[in-house]
Design an enzyme around this catalytic site. Structure first.
Site, PDB file in Angstrom:
ATOM      1  CG  MET A   1      16.824  14.533  37.584  1.00 11.56           C
ATOM      2  SD  MET A   1      18.496  14.424  38.254  1.00 11.56           S
ATOM      3  CE  MET A   1      19.293  15.803  37.414  1.00 11.56           C
ATOM      4  CB  SER A   2      13.271  15.289  31.324  1.00 12.75           C
ATOM      5  OG  SER A   2      13.713  16.647  31.285  1.00 12.75           O
TER       6      SER A   2
ATOM      7  CG  ASP B   1      12.378  23.871  32.644  1.00 13.27           C
ATOM      8  OD1 ASP B   1      12.956  24.938  32.910  1.00 13.27           O
ATOM      9  OD2 ASP B   1      11.591  23.741  31.689  1.00 13.27           O
TER      10      ASP B   1
ATOM     11  CB  CYS C   1       2.911  11.294  30.124  1.00 19.94           C
ATOM     12  SG  CYS C   1       4.520  10.722  30.703  1.00 19.94           S
TER      13      CYS C   1
ATOM     14  CB  CYS D   1       8.389  12.506  24.238  1.00 22.44           C
ATOM     15  SG  CYS D   1       7.336  11.261  25.028  1.00 22.44           S
TER      16      CYS D   1
END
Length: 375
Positions: free
Chosen positions: A7-8, A12, A101, A199
């Site tokens: 869960m970023s 989404d 990543c 990021c």
């Protein structure tokens, strides 16, 4: 099935976790702390790894009623993604950190830890679909919404990783439907803007970020004939196809804009030229991987489509596996020229909607009278 949902803090991944819960899985949420700057806030940031993102992920997990943890993978991320990014640019190449990543963190370090803890699968908010072939093997395919399709950045996955991957958003025909679903579920991230750019470079200034980490020296900007036409403060950070920030001292004879054609770190030189000079007819590399069984008789060549950027159009091509002693190289020839391909980029191969595999581009060439001339 025990599922670990990455869960970023975005909409989404939150909806993907919610759908995994609805499917009856035993879901646990996890947010990855990838930055060594623990105090990073979203102010001025366009990334996805801030303190506020972690709090957004936690709030979503609370709404879903699932356990939630924050795992510190910042050391692995720095070594496998950030250091690689710096080294590639220092060598005059253009890497894709999101792809790295996925390859080295989310579906390597994270998935390995998840499996070691007894989880059966890793769930993410990527837009891609997984299907099962007739022989029982898994296949990765494009998402239902081509505008959001993220199969390109997943092209580095292995069969083992794909067998433990869940992409609940894959069939969704539009991102707007995901946001509507998030709002219905009471998730506060429903209207949260999408993250973009790199990021770990939240302000988007890649050249400025690299300048603090790679020694830079001024040098010439030259045309294809080697004639100086400008100057630069450091070759690192330029990439093939770049048009802006070239500091040209003289216009081109025809007045048309110039683009970066090559970055020669050995001579600290940036080569520029007209847009048509960016066209390449061949790309090749030795660092390749297959998602599933490699094409039969790959040494004889096979038809496919090649995509060289996350949001680029796929181009019909032929590919052939060439062996020279113990070394192997995948040579891809698009049926129409592709513009602005830089060494370090990943070329992902498709057959229809299926991801066949990928290769990191080491070299490009144009064809002159049937002979390959290095680009």
């Amino acid at each position: 099935m025990r599922v670990l949902a990455a869960m970023s803090g975005g909409v989404d991944s939150a909806v993907a976790a919610a759908r995994a819960v609805d499917a009856g899985h035993e879901v646990t949420g996890v947010h990855l702390a990838l930055s060594r700057s623990r105090g990073t806030l979203r102010t001025g940031s366009r990334g996805c790894c801030t303190v506020e993102d972690a709090l957004d992920a936690r709030r979503a997990a609370d709404v879903l009623g699932i356990p939630f943890y924050v795992w510190d993978l910042s050391e692995q991320f720095a070594e496998a993604v950030v250091d690689d990014f710096v080294a590639e640019y220092a060598a005059g190449r253009t890497p894709n950190p999101c792809l790295r990543c996925n390859e080295r963190i989310k579906f390597a370090a994270l998935l390995e830890k998840a499996l070691a803890l007894g989880f059966d699968a890793l769930c993410t908010g990527h837009y891609a679909t997984v299907s099962t072939a007739a022989d029982g093997s898994r296949e990765l395919h494009r998402a239902g919404a081509w505008a959001k399709d993220q199969s390109y950045v997943l092209g580095v996955l292995t069969d083992h990783q794909l067998a433990h991957a869940l992409f609940p958003l894959g069939p969704t025909p539009a991102k707007s439907l995901v946001r509507e679903e998030a709002a219905r579920r009471g998730l506060s991230v429903a209207a949260k803007p999408d993250s973009h750019d790199i990021c770990f470079i939240p302000d988007g200034d890649t050249r400025g970020w690299l300048a603090e980490r790679v020694p830079a020296a001024p040098g010439p900007v030259v045309d294809a004939a080697g004639v100086p036409v400008g100057h630069h403060d450091g070759a690192v950070g330029f990439t093939v196809g770049q048009r802006r920030g070239l500091h040209l001292d003289r216009p081109s004879p025809d007045g048309r804009p110039r683009f970066v054609l090559r970055v020669r770190t050995d001579t600290n030189t940036v080569v520029v030229g007209p847009k048509e000079a960016l066209a390449v007819d061949l790309l090749a590399g030795g660092r390749m991987s297959w998602l599933g069984t490699p094409p039969a008789r790959a040494a004889d060549g096979f038809d496919c489509h090649v995509q060289v950027r996350a949001h680029a159009d796929p181009v019909p091509a032929t590919a052939r596996l060439v062996r020279d002693g113990g070394a192997a190289e995948l040579v891809v020839r698009p049926l129409e020229p592709i513009h602005g391909v830089a060494p370090g980029q990943s070329a992902v191969l498709y057959v229809g909607t299926r991801v066949l595999g990928q290769v990191t581009v080491d070299r490009t060439a144009t064809l002159v009278n049937g002979e390959a001339v290095p680009a």
